[in-house]
Design an enzyme around this catalytic site. Structure first.
Site, PDB file in Angstrom:
ATOM      1  N   GLY A   1       0.865  -1.179   0.000  1.00  0.00           N
ATOM      2  CA  GLY A   1       0.000   0.000   0.000  1.00  0.00           C
ATOM      3  C   GLY A   1       0.900   1.226   0.000  1.00  0.00           C
ATOM      4  N   ALA A   2       0.575   2.183  -0.878  1.00  0.00           N
ATOM      5  CA  ALA A   2       1.505   3.300  -1.123  1.00  0.00           C
ATOM      6  C   ALA A   2       1.928   4.056   0.146  1.00  0.00           C
ATOM      7  CB  ALA A   2       0.887   4.238  -2.156  1.00  0.00           C
TER       8      ALA A   2
ATOM      9  N   GLN B   1      -5.589  -8.815  -2.640  1.00  0.00           N
ATOM     10  CA  GLN B   1      -5.639  -7.824  -1.550  1.00  0.00           C
ATOM     11  C   GLN B   1      -7.082  -7.505  -1.151  1.00  0.00           C
ATOM     12  OE1 GLN B   1      -3.676  -7.626  -4.221  1.00  0.00           O
ATOM     13  NE2 GLN B   1      -1.812  -6.467  -3.860  1.00  0.00           N
TER      14      GLN B   1
ATOM     15  N   ASP C   1      -1.581   5.031  -6.209  1.00  0.00           N
ATOM     16  CA  ASP C   1      -0.148   4.877  -5.946  1.00  0.00           C
ATOM     17  C   ASP C   1       0.663   6.060  -6.458  1.00  0.00           C
ATOM     18  OD1 ASP C   1      -1.267   1.968  -6.016  1.00  0.00           O
ATOM     19  OD2 ASP C   1       0.600   1.944  -4.878  1.00  0.00           O
TER      20      ASP C   1
ATOM     21  N   LYS D   1      -3.710  -0.138  -8.425  1.00  0.00           N
ATOM     22  CA  LYS D   1      -3.646  -1.594  -8.622  1.00  0.00           C
ATOM     23  C   LYS D   1      -4.229  -2.011  -9.975  1.00  0.00           C
ATOM     24  CE  LYS D   1      -2.087  -4.037  -6.611  1.00  0.00           C
ATOM     25  NZ  LYS D   1      -0.708  -4.468  -6.974  1.00  0.00           N
TER      26      LYS D   1
HETATM   27  O1  MRU Z   1       0.615  -3.803  -4.670  1.00  0.00           O
HETATM   28  P1  MRU Z   1      -0.034  -3.118  -3.501  1.00  0.00           P
HETATM   29  O2  MRU Z   1      -0.889  -4.008  -2.677  1.00  0.00           O
HETATM   30  O3  MRU Z   1       0.979  -2.335  -2.702  1.00  0.00           O
HETATM   31  O4  MRU Z   1      -0.988  -2.052  -4.195  1.00  0.00           O
HETATM   32  C1  MRU Z   1      -1.738  -1.192  -3.393  1.00  0.00           C
HETATM   33  C2  MRU Z   1      -2.691  -0.364  -4.142  1.00  0.00           C
HETATM   34  O5  MRU Z   1      -2.747  -0.374  -5.353  1.00  0.00           O
HETATM   35  C3  MRU Z   1      -3.529   0.584  -3.333  1.00  0.00           C
HETATM   36  O6  MRU Z   1      -4.761   0.795  -3.927  1.00  0.00           O
HETATM   37  C4  MRU Z   1      -2.800   1.945  -3.237  1.00  0.00           C
HETATM   38  O7  MRU Z   1      -1.495   1.757  -2.803  1.00  0.00           O
HETATM   39  C5  MRU Z   1      -3.490   2.885  -2.358  1.00  0.00           C
HETATM   40  S1  MRU Z   1      -3.324   2.456  -0.666  1.00  0.00           S
HETATM   41  C6  MRU Z   1      -3.963   3.690   0.275  1.00  0.00           C
END
Ligand code: MRU
Length: 358
Positions: free
Chosen positions: A46-47, A203, A244, A255
């Protein structure tokens, strides 16, 4: 409150998201290498959460200097070592700009602390920990603001489709997209969430469904290929996702699968909202074309829950993110307020004209 990361006894405790929902287990990171591994393997993901984790990774880097360097004091001293720590951390995942943003902020603070103290390692270490704590606290505050602003967009009775996990697990706490959903639920609105399972790493199924159930927020799990049908059946009032990286023109990396949902929402005239803090905005990039898209290991697609789900050795393409063009986004919910098109003007205005990632 659910904590993806926390500083405990001079180490970073990470809730291992790769084990959820089977097990709630934690791993303790004692070095910046441990943090880099946890980010790469998505024990923390998650970013905003990987940004916060990397900030503490910088603290661990400073704490371990010079013991971590074989042969004692490295050539170039602490500053050269911290540059190396920063490079190790930013090399882990390329798409979410929060990671680079947090590491750069820690490096800037490192330079200030070095000047202020004449280079005292203990003074610098203590100051870096304060800065990492600040990044964590600010992230939670930003999410609460996102929740408040976003709540104005949510009808009193709403069925919301979300993708991946943009919750407490993906942030310092509370969440971005799920922060809005939490605030709406807490304010008494009748909220029902459809969570896309989010292949290949699930996720949505493993994390979003689990997180919402913990809070007693009604959630139904659906596979990714059900979204169009749900919209056609009138079951979705709005789509709400995290981000992200958001570029100056309003293009959004999130994602893989997000773009498809935005196209579907547009076709069905359903509002498509993105929730993200200022640390996700990268005004140094003009458009989404410049965003590096992470490609992950083919086995993530070949396997289903650890079992082979495809012929052994089949060729795989596994991009972890896609880019949704700004024209498909109804509005963005940030900690500075709700931002609407034209994003090339409104984003810069809302963020004070400063490229946050520079
Ligand atoms: O690959 P991940 O699980 O790190 O991807 C996360 C996402 O795409 C989330 O939607 C994004 O980071 C926003 S989290 C507040």
């Amino acid at each position: 409150m659910l904590k993806a990361v926390q500083w405990v006894d001079a180490s970073l405790r990470i809730l291992d998201q790769s084990a959820l929902p089977r097990q709630v287990v934690y791993c303790d990171c004692h070095s910046h290498h441990d943090v880099a591994e946890a980010i790469r393997s998505m024990r923390v993901r998650g970013a905003p959460a990987i940004g916060v984790a990397a900030a503490y990774g910088m603290v661990l880097g400073a704490l371990n200097y010079p013991d971590a360097v074989s042969g004692g004091i490295p050539c170039g001293g602490l500053a050269a070592w911290m540059d190396k720590v920063a490079d190790d951390l930013t090399a882990t995942r390329p798409t979410a700009v929060n990671l680079q943003w947090a590491v750069r902020r820690m490096l800037c603070r490192f330079s200030e602390l070095t000047r202020e103290s004449g280079g005292s390692p203990d003074f610098i270490r203590a100051g870096l920990l304060v800065e990492a704590d600040r990044i964590l606290e600010e992230d939670i505050e930003m999410n609460r603001s996102i929740g408040r602003y976003g709540n104005d967009l949510i009808p009193t009775c709403a069925s919301i489709l979300t993708h991946c996990n943009a919750g407490a697990l993906a942030t310092g706490g509370y969440g971005t997209a799920l922060g809005v959903i939490r605030t709406a639920h807490e304010s008494g609105k009748q909220i029902e969430v459809y969570a896309d399972e989010t292949r290949p790493l699930l996720q949505g199924a493993r994390l979003t469904a689990w997180e919402l159930m913990q809070d007693g927020i009604p959630v139904a799990l659906v596979t990714d290929n059900m979204a169009g049908w749900l919209m056609q059946q009138g079951r979705i009032d709005l789509v709400l996702v995290g981000a992200d990286r958001i570029t100056a023109n309003g293009d959004v990396a999130n994602k893989i699968g997000t773009y498809g949902l935005a196209v579907l929402a547009h076709a069905h005239q359903i509002p498509f909202y993105v929730a993200a803090p200022a640390s996700t905005v990268d005004l140094s990039l003009a458009s989404g074309e410049g965003i590096p898209i992470e490609e992950r290991h083919p086995d993530e697609v070949r396997c289903l829950g650890g079992d082979p789900g495809a012929p052994e050795g089949v060729r795989v393409y596994n991009p972890a993110f896609d880019v949704t063009p700004h024209r498909l986004i109804t509005a963005m919910v940030t900690d500075r307020g709700v931002i609407r098109p034209p994003y090339d003007e409104t984003l810069t205005a809302a963020l004070g004209g400063k490229p946050l990632s520079a």
